[in-house]
Scaffold this active site. Structure first.
Site, PDB file in Angstrom:
ATOM      1  N   TYR A  67     -10.045   3.290  -3.619  1.00 47.38           N
ATOM      2  CA  TYR A  67      -9.143   4.431  -3.777  1.00 47.38           C
ATOM      3  C   TYR A  67      -9.349   5.237  -5.052  1.00 47.38           C
ATOM      4  CZ  TYR A  67      -6.895   2.704   0.330  1.00 47.38           C
ATOM      5  OH  TYR A  67      -6.658   2.308   1.610  1.00 47.38           O
ATOM      6  N   ASP A 126     -14.744  -1.201  10.571  1.00 45.40           N
ATOM      7  CA  ASP A 126     -15.643  -1.571   9.471  1.00 45.40           C
ATOM      8  C   ASP A 126     -16.659  -2.597   9.947  1.00 45.40           C
ATOM      9  OD1 ASP A 126     -14.151   0.116   7.941  1.00 45.40           O
ATOM     10  OD2 ASP A 126     -13.027  -1.448   6.897  1.00 45.40           O
ATOM     11  N   GLY A 154      -6.784   4.947   5.718  1.00 48.79           N
ATOM     12  CA  GLY A 154      -6.348   5.863   4.665  1.00 48.79           C
ATOM     13  C   GLY A 154      -6.744   7.299   4.964  1.00 48.79           C
ATOM     14  N   GLU A 208     -13.578  -5.647  10.803  1.00 49.17           N
ATOM     15  CA  GLU A 208     -12.185  -5.397  11.146  1.00 49.17           C
ATOM     16  C   GLU A 208     -12.013  -3.959  11.623  1.00 49.17           C
ATOM     17  OE1 GLU A 208      -9.464  -4.526   7.712  1.00 49.17           O
ATOM     18  OE2 GLU A 208     -11.063  -5.475   6.566  1.00 49.17           O
ATOM     19  N   ASN A 230      -9.045  -0.718  11.454  1.00 55.00           N
ATOM     20  CA  ASN A 230      -7.822  -0.243  10.816  1.00 55.00           C
ATOM     21  C   ASN A 230      -7.136   0.764  11.724  1.00 55.00           C
ATOM     22  OD1 ASN A 230      -8.153  -1.295   7.835  1.00 55.00           O
ATOM     23  ND2 ASN A 230     -10.140  -0.562   8.538  1.00 55.00           N
ATOM     24  N   ARG A 281     -10.359   3.311  12.325  1.00 50.35           N
ATOM     25  CA  ARG A 281     -11.622   3.145  11.611  1.00 50.35           C
ATOM     26  C   ARG A 281     -12.096   1.713  11.780  1.00 50.35           C
ATOM     27  NH1 ARG A 281     -10.743   3.070   5.962  1.00 50.35           N
ATOM     28  NH2 ARG A 281     -11.380   0.885   6.000  1.00 50.35           N
ATOM     29  N   GLU A 314       0.814  -1.212   0.000  1.00 41.24           N
ATOM     30  CA  GLU A 314       0.000   0.000   0.000  1.00 41.24           C
ATOM     31  C   GLU A 314       0.852   1.268   0.000  1.00 41.24           C
ATOM     32  OE1 GLU A 314      -3.733  -0.811   2.628  1.00 41.24           O
ATOM     33  OE2 GLU A 314      -2.143  -2.188   3.173  1.00 41.24           O
ATOM     34  N   SER A 322      -6.637  -2.857   2.490  1.00 39.92           N
ATOM     35  CA  SER A 322      -7.131  -2.431   1.188  1.00 39.92           C
ATOM     36  C   SER A 322      -7.796  -3.536   0.392  1.00 39.92           C
ATOM     37  CB  SER A 322      -5.997  -1.842   0.343  1.00 39.92           C
ATOM     38  OG  SER A 322      -5.436  -0.761   0.998  1.00 39.92           O
TER      39      SER A 322
END
Lengths: 319, 471
Positions: A220, A261, A281, A275, A277, A259, A14, A150
């Site tokens: 993205y 999800d 991003g 999950e 993060n 973050r 990434e 990602s």
């Protein structure tokens, strides 16, 4: 004003996303008047950190090394305060299997799953367990590498015949994979931001992919996914999703921001955790900045707050 | 940019006067997004391209590049020739030139084309900024959104972003060891006709195909040219590698067979001299050429005068065939090394093409291996290749990969393939463990492969390994 090192790039898959996150962070920091140093993370990281002596490091890395606690350990070692979560929270977030175990142990909902290392298949005959797993999870099954961001390497296996190839693909990214029950429903992302009164859940973003499912490209690229923020949800559901995200944040031991999800399952109306993060991003299409914006927190204000939080934390006490 | 043809550097966005420091555009991008043209939706960067960005690390042996070897061009020759250009034509070299290119350079192009048996007049030529610009000009001139372009499957990965940018609907025709299957092309054209659609052009790399490595047979060349004439369709013949033949006799280019009626020819100095010059050309029917000329004016007015004069000087002072002879010798050995290494390190069930020239070998793995995912694993072993999907617009090519042998030294080729073999063997073993099948399946026709792929269209080329060249 502080001297801020923005750690970006690195050698994870990434890398490009990280460079975009880093550029955006640097831009915001410079506008506020900070003295900004960009560090593309590589072999000379420790050297750069010790020679540049920044007051604080903004970790804008994604994926291996940057998001899995490795860089955070180094920062602890050289004694430079840094943004977001400490090593152990990073490790738990990066490894979906650890995270899901932590959720389950804490009584938080997460889709049923089974995880295997490559060794389990090679030396312990785990392949013989596949039929039993397939029976318990129902198809389609989602196959994921434990530690890749990602959506890289995530495959949907519609039938038993598709499982082996999906597992092989997932092992391209990590030595551990998980098979997870597929949850059909709405994809929700809840960003969490720390503050004076503790962590706060930001408005929910719903990702509505224009293609079949939410893959790397959709995540993205402008125009390939529609994002709705705040998501149009029943207020009670929204509240539950935010509470669940805060629970997940605490269970994993996150700090600064993260973050989470989730899925809102269509059939049952239940929320379930996919999950978290540790360093989501921060690009122009990323979800956390959108959520902050919706809460009236500009990107510059977000970056400022995160820096303040980093400086307020005692490096040795994190973990 | 293509995933592999162009090295990535730090992005050098436009300077904003008054802003002082380098302004990132990232922060404001969402504000601009609403202004983007619809065609930009097809202009995507991709995960794969992001992955390719980390192949530039020095420890990575990259068989992914589209690069020829430039390390053996003598630096003193470069210096001497540039000094001559400076001494003889400084003011001219620093000035704009005609859009169609310098007459002296066109004379060089006529010579190069004659070496491949093509007869062309200087007034039928347009000098371009690399061969890549020809693809762009052809699309710019011929393609409205939704128009059909017929290409080979796989096709040149560098053409994919161009086709996408012009919103072409690309139909890809399967290939075999003799190049594009022209009988399938004919069927496809009939089918399209029934749908009331006429392709604007057929894009082909008939000789030493990129990425497939195969060469279109003479019979198919004749049939293709006949087909184009009968149906009044244009063919874009992309021929960067024709002079890089390592065995066998040359075949006539489509342009020579057709006499320039329906074939638009694309040539380049990139592979016979240097890609850094960014000089290519096209030969086309005059009405088409005139449109190209206008299109080029809009794009860049003219190609670098300095570069053109350098080539002219090079042709005047040196025998351009000498470098070619050297490169052929170099690449012939590298190709042999690659083939030996593939035979040594890749498992049963893997197939690859045996090109008689050019720069690329196309390898196809067992169909349960996805080369886009495999690349992530390969990068951990510090080796890179181009995943086959880059050569398709429809998601096919998932188990294939393109390997460049021209720009990679023999030691690196061998070591690179050893590393690829390691990860492929690992996945083959894992798969057989998971399915309880024989870890070394006998070489069998791919159509009989027992495992269904995820995408119905994912079964790729029936390109077979063949001994002794493509014919």
């Amino acid at each position: 004003m502080s001297r801020v090192a923005v750690l970006e790039g690195g050698q994870s898959l990434e890398r490009q996303v990280s460079l975009r996150s880093g550029a955006r962070v640097r831009d915001a920091l410079e506008r506020v008047g900070h003295d900004v140093i960009a560090i593309d993370v590589g072999r000379d990281l420790v050297e750069r950190l010790t020679s540049e002596r920044p007051d604080v490091a903004f970790v804008a890395l994604h994926g291996r090394d940057g998001e899995d606690g490795t860089v955070q350990e180094i920062l602890e070692l050289v004694g430079i305060p840094y943004t977001a979560s400490g090593p152990s929270a990073c490790m738990r977030c990066m490894d979906k299997v650890l995270a899901k175990h932590a959720f389950r142990d804490a009584g938080l909902p997460t889709p049923d799953f089974y995880a295997f290392s490559q060794t389990a298949f090679e030396s312990l005959g785990a392949a013989h367990a596949l039929p039993a797993i397939e029976e318990r999870l129902d198809f389609p099954v989602v196959v994921k590498p434990a530690a890749q961001g990602s959506a890289l390497g995530i495959r949907f296996a519609p039938s038993a015949a598709d499982v082996p190839a999906a597992i092989v693909a997932a092992f391209s990214y990590d030595t551990k994979v998980l098979l997870e029950r597929h949850v059909a429903g709405r994809e929700l992302a809840v960003s969490v931001l720390d503050g004076a009164d503790g962590p706060q859940a930001l408005p929910i973003v719903e990702a509505i992919p224009r293609s079949d499912h939410y893959d790397f490209e959709a995540r993205y690229e402008i125009g390939s996914t529609d994002f709705v923020c705040p998501a149009e949800l029943d207020p009670q559901v929204a509240q539950r999703a935010q509470a669940l995200a805060l629970d997940a944040y605490r269970v994993l031991g996150c700090y600064g921001f993260a973050r989470v999800d989730l899925m809102l399952e269509t059939d049952t109306g239940e929320l379930t955790l996919l999950e978290a993060n540790a360093i989501p991003g921060l690009t122009e299409t990323s979800l956390l900045p959108q959520a902050a914006e919706a809460a009236g927190i500009s990107f510059a204000a977000f970056v400022e707050r995160v820096i303040d939080l980093a400086l307020a934390r005692e490096p040795a006490s994190t973990g | 940019m293509t995933i592999d043809e162009t090295p990535r550097g730090p992005s050098s966005g436009g300077e904003s006067p008054g802003m002082g420091r380098s302004r990132t555009t990232a922060r404001d991008l969402e504000r601009y997004a609403g202004l983007f043209a619809r065609r930009t939706q097809g202009m995507k960067s991709s995960a794969m391209r992001d992955m390719m960005a980390i192949t530039a690390r020095p420890e990575v042996i990259s068989l992914a590049g589209g690069f020829p070897d430039t390390s053996t061009f003598p630096p003193e020759d470069l210096a001497a020739l540039m000094a001559r250009v400076a001494a003889d034509a400084s003011a001219r070299a620093l000035q704009y030139g005609p859009t169609e290119g310098l007459d002296e350079l066109k004379a060089c192009i006529v010579e190069v084309m004659a070496a491949e048996g093509m007869d062309v007049g200087a007034d039928e030529l347009l000098v371009t900024t690399g061969g890549q610009q020809v693809i762009d000009l052809v699309c710019k001139t011929l393609i409205d959104p939704g128009d059909v372009v017929v290409a080979e499957g796989p096709t040149y990965p560098g053409a994919v972003p161009t086709f996408s940018a012009y919103q072409a609907d690309v139909v890809q025709i399967e290939m075999d060891a003799d190049g594009m299957r022209v009988e399938l092309l004919e069927e496809t054209l009939d089918q399209l006709e029934r749908e009331g659609r006429t392709p604007k052009f057929i894009y082909t790399v008939p000789t030493f195909h990129n990425p497939a490595g195969v060469t279109m047979s003479l019979e198919r060349r004749r049939r293709l040219v006949r087909l184009a004439a009968e149906r009044e369709l244009l063919v874009l013949e992309d021929n960067p590698y024709g002079l890089l033949r390592y065995e066998g006799d040359p075949l006539p280019p489509l342009y020579a067979l057709d006499g320039g009626e329906y074939v638009i020819y694309l040539g380049t100095f990139s592979k016979i001299l240097s890609p850094g010059l960014r000089l290519g050309w096209t030969a086309a029917p005059r009405p088409v050429l005139e449109k190209f000329n206008v299109g080029k004016q809009g794009a860049d007015l003219c190609s670098s005068t300095f570069g053109q004069l350098f080539v002219v000087e090079y042709f005047a002072q040196r025998d351009w065939r000498d470098l070619l002879t050297h490169l052929r010798e170099l690449y012939r050995h590298r190709l042999a090394t690659l083939h030996d290494a593939l035979a040594e390190h890749l498992p049963q069930g893997t197939e690859w093409t045996r090109p008689a020239g050019g720069m690329f070998v196309w390898a196809t793995l067992p169909d349960y291996i996805d080369t886009s995912d495999l690349l992530a694993r390969a990068l951990r072993e510090h080796v890179a290749f181009v995943p086959g999907r880059a050569a398709f617009l429809d998601g096919r090519g998932g188990s294939s990969m393109r390997l460049n042998f021209a720009g990679v030294g023999e030691d690196d080729l061998h070591e690179g393939v050893r590393r690829i073999g390691k990860v492929v063997n690992e996945q083959v073993r894992l798969y057989s463990t998971l399915t309880g099948t024989d870890p070394a399946p006998s070489r069998q026709p791919r159509d009989a492969a027992p495992v269904p792929t995820q995408e119905p269209g994912a079964r790729v080329l029936p390109l077979r390994r063949r001994a002794g060249g493509e014919r």
